[in-house]
Scaffold this active site. Sequence first.
Site, PDB file in Angstrom:
ATOM      1  CE1 TYR A 155      63.087  42.911  25.236  1.00 52.74           C
ATOM      2  CE2 TYR A 155      61.582  41.196  24.478  1.00 52.74           C
ATOM      3  CZ  TYR A 155      61.986  42.519  24.496  1.00 52.74           C
ATOM      4  OH  TYR A 155      61.282  43.456  23.767  1.00 52.74           O
ATOM      5  CG  ASN A 178      60.693  53.121  23.613  1.00 48.83           C
ATOM      6  OD1 ASN A 178      60.176  52.330  22.825  1.00 48.83           O
ATOM      7  ND2 ASN A 178      61.932  53.589  23.436  1.00 48.83           N
ATOM      8  CB  VAL A 190      59.762  47.276  15.217  1.00 48.54           C
ATOM      9  CG1 VAL A 190      60.042  48.592  14.505  1.00 48.54           C
ATOM     10  CG2 VAL A 190      58.311  47.240  15.694  1.00 48.54           C
ATOM     11  CE  LYS A 191      61.558  46.539   7.617  1.00 47.72           C
ATOM     12  NZ  LYS A 191      61.583  45.283   6.940  1.00 47.72           N
ATOM     13  CE  LYS A 203      69.462  52.251  19.846  1.00 42.69           C
ATOM     14  NZ  LYS A 203      70.691  51.517  19.600  1.00 42.69           N
ATOM     15  N   GLY A 204      65.092  54.197  17.185  1.00 43.30           N
ATOM     16  CA  GLY A 204      64.124  53.097  17.105  1.00 43.30           C
ATOM     17  C   GLY A 204      62.686  53.551  17.305  1.00 43.30           C
ATOM     18  NE  ARG A 218      71.756  53.377  26.984  1.00 44.17           N
ATOM     19  CZ  ARG A 218      71.935  52.085  27.128  1.00 44.17           C
ATOM     20  NH1 ARG A 218      72.187  51.587  28.325  1.00 44.17           N
ATOM     21  NH2 ARG A 218      71.864  51.278  26.098  1.00 44.17           N
ATOM     22  CB  SER A 240      57.884  42.258  24.064  1.00 43.69           C
ATOM     23  OG  SER A 240      58.184  41.259  23.124  1.00 43.69           O
TER      24      SER A 240
END
Length: 305
Positions: free
Chosen positions: A229, A96, A260-261, A21-22, A43, A173
């Site tokens: 994080y 990622n 990002v959404k 996803k994402g 996973r 990030s």
Amino acid sequence: MEGAISSPSNTRVAVVTGGNKGIGFEVCRQLASGGVMVVLTARDETRGREAVEKLKGLGVTGIFFHELEITDASSISTLADFLKSSFGKLDILVNNAAVGGVEYDQELDTNEEKFGGLDFHQRVEWMLKNAQEPIGAAKKSVQTNYYGTKHVTEALLPLLQSSSDGRIVNVSSDYGLLKHISSEEVRQELNDINSLTEERLDEMLNKFLKDFEAGVLGPQGWPTKFSAYKVAKAAMNAYFRILARRHLAVRVNCVHPGFVKTDMSMRSGVLTPEEGARNVVKVALLPDDGPTGAYFAKGEEASFL
Ligand SMILES: NC(=O)c1ccc[n+]([C@@H]2O[C@H](COP(=O)([O-])OP(=O)(O)OC[C@H]3O[C@@H](n4cnc5c(N)ncnc54)[C@H](OP(=O)(O)O)[C@@H]3O)[C@@H](O)[C@H]2O)c1
């Protein structure tokens, strides 16, 4: 796992972690659409296979699923064995997969329209206000974002070295920039790539978690919001800078995808996953003589500070 895979010897092979996803999903789509053979990993087998089927439904070819839990040593080694027997090499590793290291109230209204009238800073403020950071989530963030990513890389490095043009792309990030750590001593150590060691990174992360449990993050110069994080991503950047110096034949870079959404940002971001992934894929497909040990943001090389 898929059955026997045949590929022309000049086809590049990529592994994307957290591809279900994402941003990871979009990285898989864009790489595969560009002719790279992609092993989408996830996973959860069901979520991973569904993602692959969705991509196939979109007409994407050259995409395979393999399970990978990045915090599980046996899952990592099963993937490494699969890659070795199927391809004998790996050309691109996109690290990622990550967790946000925070928890949100499940009752929060986070549908897209809620953020429609908010600018970038208001969206970030919303996240800062609503995110809780219990110690369990902080530990998971360090275990996943730093150690999981590191262990996957260590296991796949020999396969990347078997490629004539191995590349590691770490989805980092801007929260991993050193400016978020107020301790000048820690900042300097993390930036002194000639002297920094993996053992010292372990010590620093242990101290961070101890300071977290003792409730002294601020006084010890650590970030106090999204702290685990930020610290895990800063450590990850430092580790990959060390790796880039050590293994000159493999190109190793870090990239901020943008805000990002996705589920991680509770869909509060300003970029679509497609736009965020484009920043990542650009680094994955840099020309042969491109940089190594670098950080990219907004599609351009930028400072780790
Ligand atoms: N979104 C942003 O604004 C933003 C900004 C800067 C950087 N990033 C970075 O971009 C990357 C992708 O994030 P995203 O926004 O796309 O988040 P996301 O939608 O929450 O996706 C995260 C992915 O990582 C996977 N994952 C988490 N823990 C894992 C583990 N232990 N083993 C294997 N897979 C695991 C998730 O799997 P499940 O579906 O099974 O949970 C999911 O596939 C991350 O590295 C993140 O730090 C994001």
